[in-house]
Design a protein around this motif. Structure first.
Motif, PDB file in Angstrom:
ATOM      1  N   ARG A 134       0.795  -1.186   0.151  1.00 33.48           N
ATOM      2  CA  ARG A 134       0.007   0.158  -0.034  1.00 33.48           C
ATOM      3  C   ARG A 134       0.837   1.380   0.027  1.00 33.48           C
ATOM      4  O   ARG A 134       0.633   2.135  -0.911  1.00 33.48           O
ATOM      5  CB  ARG A 134      -1.139   0.000   1.170  1.00 33.48           C
ATOM      6  CG  ARG A 134      -1.819   1.183   1.375  1.00 33.48           C
ATOM      7  CD  ARG A 134      -2.617   1.002   2.595  1.00 33.48           C
ATOM      8  NE  ARG A 134      -3.422   2.356   2.799  1.00 33.48           N
ATOM      9  CZ  ARG A 134      -4.802   2.232   2.744  1.00 33.48           C
ATOM     10  NH1 ARG A 134      -5.267   1.105   2.308  1.00 33.48           N
ATOM     11  NH2 ARG A 134      -5.444   3.329   2.819  1.00 33.48           N
ATOM     12  N   ASP A 135       1.854   1.339   0.932  1.00 38.93           N
ATOM     13  CA  ASP A 135       2.668   2.427   0.973  1.00 38.93           C
ATOM     14  C   ASP A 135       3.405   2.965  -0.256  1.00 38.93           C
ATOM     15  O   ASP A 135       3.435   3.851  -0.779  1.00 38.93           O
ATOM     16  CB  ASP A 135       3.640   2.236   2.219  1.00 38.93           C
ATOM     17  CG  ASP A 135       3.070   2.657   3.431  1.00 38.93           C
ATOM     18  OD1 ASP A 135       1.830   2.803   3.343  1.00 38.93           O
ATOM     19  OD2 ASP A 135       3.507   2.173   4.273  1.00 38.93           O
ATOM     20  N   SER A 136       4.071   1.788  -0.967  1.00 41.02           N
ATOM     21  CA  SER A 136       4.744   2.081  -2.115  1.00 41.02           C
ATOM     22  C   SER A 136       3.917   2.480  -3.306  1.00 41.02           C
ATOM     23  O   SER A 136       4.351   3.269  -4.182  1.00 41.02           O
ATOM     24  CB  SER A 136       5.618   0.847  -2.423  1.00 41.02           C
ATOM     25  OG  SER A 136       4.899  -0.226  -2.698  1.00 41.02           O
ATOM     26  N   ASN A 142       1.199   9.297  -5.568  1.00 37.42           N
ATOM     27  CA  ASN A 142       1.490  10.806  -5.210  1.00 37.42           C
ATOM     28  C   ASN A 142       2.624  11.506  -5.993  1.00 37.42           C
ATOM     29  O   ASN A 142       2.481  12.585  -6.379  1.00 37.42           O
ATOM     30  CB  ASN A 142       1.904  10.826  -3.730  1.00 37.42           C
ATOM     31  CG  ASN A 142       0.676  11.320  -2.812  1.00 37.42           C
ATOM     32  OD1 ASN A 142      -0.014  12.027  -3.292  1.00 37.42           O
ATOM     33  ND2 ASN A 142       0.353  10.259  -1.882  1.00 37.42           N
ATOM     34  N   ASP A 143       3.747  10.694  -6.302  1.00 37.58           N
ATOM     35  CA  ASP A 143       4.645  11.420  -7.121  1.00 37.58           C
ATOM     36  C   ASP A 143       4.388  11.640  -8.429  1.00 37.58           C
ATOM     37  O   ASP A 143       4.671  12.662  -9.265  1.00 37.58           O
ATOM     38  CB  ASP A 143       6.102  10.339  -6.984  1.00 37.58           C
ATOM     39  CG  ASP A 143       6.807  10.369  -5.841  1.00 37.58           C
ATOM     40  OD1 ASP A 143       6.774  11.454  -5.188  1.00 37.58           O
ATOM     41  OD2 ASP A 143       7.766   9.696  -5.617  1.00 37.58           O
ATOM     42  N   ASN A 144       3.411  10.687  -9.145  1.00 34.96           N
ATOM     43  CA  ASN A 144       3.292  10.604 -10.723  1.00 34.96           C
ATOM     44  C   ASN A 144       1.869  10.932 -10.909  1.00 34.96           C
ATOM     45  O   ASN A 144       1.655  11.528 -12.117  1.00 34.96           O
ATOM     46  CB  ASN A 144       3.856   9.034 -11.086  1.00 34.96           C
ATOM     47  CG  ASN A 144       5.243   8.921 -11.152  1.00 34.96           C
ATOM     48  OD1 ASN A 144       6.137   9.509 -11.477  1.00 34.96           O
ATOM     49  ND2 ASN A 144       5.674   7.908 -10.372  1.00 34.96           N
ATOM     50  N   VAL A 158      -6.167   1.159  -4.162  1.00 34.17           N
ATOM     51  CA  VAL A 158      -5.279  -0.031  -3.442  1.00 34.17           C
ATOM     52  C   VAL A 158      -5.852  -1.477  -3.925  1.00 34.17           C
ATOM     53  O   VAL A 158      -5.287  -2.308  -3.931  1.00 34.17           O
ATOM     54  CB  VAL A 158      -5.339   0.266  -1.837  1.00 34.17           C
ATOM     55  CG1 VAL A 158      -4.605  -1.002  -1.157  1.00 34.17           C
ATOM     56  CG2 VAL A 158      -4.352   1.596  -1.650  1.00 34.17           C
ATOM     57  N   ASP A 159      -7.167  -1.624  -3.706  1.00 33.10           N
ATOM     58  CA  ASP A 159      -8.107  -2.660  -3.972  1.00 33.10           C
ATOM     59  C   ASP A 159      -7.640  -3.190  -5.222  1.00 33.10           C
ATOM     60  O   ASP A 159      -7.290  -4.246  -5.605  1.00 33.10           O
ATOM     61  CB  ASP A 159      -9.361  -2.881  -3.645  1.00 33.10           C
ATOM     62  CG  ASP A 159      -9.689  -2.575  -2.330  1.00 33.10           C
ATOM     63  OD1 ASP A 159      -8.892  -2.906  -1.264  1.00 33.10           O
ATOM     64  OD2 ASP A 159     -10.999  -2.302  -1.856  1.00 33.10           O
TER      65      ASP A 159
END
Length: 215
Positions: A134-136, A142-144, A158-159
């Motif tokens: 989830r975090d990665s 968020n970055d892209n 995420v799902d």
């Protein structure tokens, strides 16, 4: 169903053997337990294999002499995500192809009739493999693709991401496309190509026109 009375559909029939000269096709019913009803053998006048890039009909053709075949995978894979309708309306203007270009990878959004968007992520397989949890995933988005997160929804993102697999992209070339006047392959079964050339579906449509002329 079909509007033509002479067309019938048989779902859950997996092609397991084909004699393309006769022709004779052997199917396995995936929806029945009874062994005596599991195998279905038919002897049609003509076989037209429109069974995609990993065609079972083409596999039979490959066993024949003088059949040329090549396939090539590119380093990229793809995954489909979903962007739901918001308040019963499209979340982005619907009459456009939405693209997030990011150098080595990209995301595209295509509108559906139910006011959702199908969002397809095209990335190198190695980039998909680096997203492990989830975090990665959220860090990567968020970055892209930061502006897409509220439109897709964090939990849905995420799902969807971890319940799907990144699928490979392959080009297929082969010839001939027929076995005499008994069997034929069309569409991706005959000439799959990666989507970036924008010609895969056009070629499939053209196959239909060529077949109609031949008939």
């Amino acid at each position: 169903g079909s509007k033509y009375e002479n067309i019938t559909f048989h779902f859950n029939h997996k092609l397991i053997k084909a004699n393309l000269d006769k022709p004779e096709l052997t199917f396995e019913r995936t929806d029945v337990e009874d062994e005596s009803k599991k195998t279905v053998v038919i002897t049609p006048d003509l076989v037209i294999g429109c069974d995609g890039a990993f065609s079972a009909v083409r596999k039979e053709m490959m066993k024949r002499p003088r059949f040329n075949y090549s396939q090539e995978y590119i380093p990229h894979a793809y995954m489909e995500l979903s962007m739901p309708a918001i308040g019963g309306e499209f979340s982005m203007p619907p009459n456009y192809l939405h693209i997030w270009p990011r150098g080595q990878f990209m995301m595209i959004g295509l509108p559906n009739q139910d006011k959702s968007f199908t969002v397809t992520l095209f990335m190198p397989t190695s980039t998909f493999e680096n997203i492990k949890d989830r975090d990665s995933l959220l860090h990567f988005f968020n970055d892209n693709f930061r502006d897409s997160i509220p439109l897709i929804g964090i939990e849905r993102l995420v799902d969807d991401f971890f319940s799907n697999r990144a699928l490979p992209l392959v080009s297929v070339k082969c010839n001939p496309y027929n076995v005499g006047s008994k069997s034929l392959i069309m569409g991706d079964a005959a000439h799959a190509m990666v989507p970036f050339y924008g010609q895969g579906m056009n070629c499939g449509m053209e196959d239909c026109l060529v077949l109609e002329d031949a008939l």
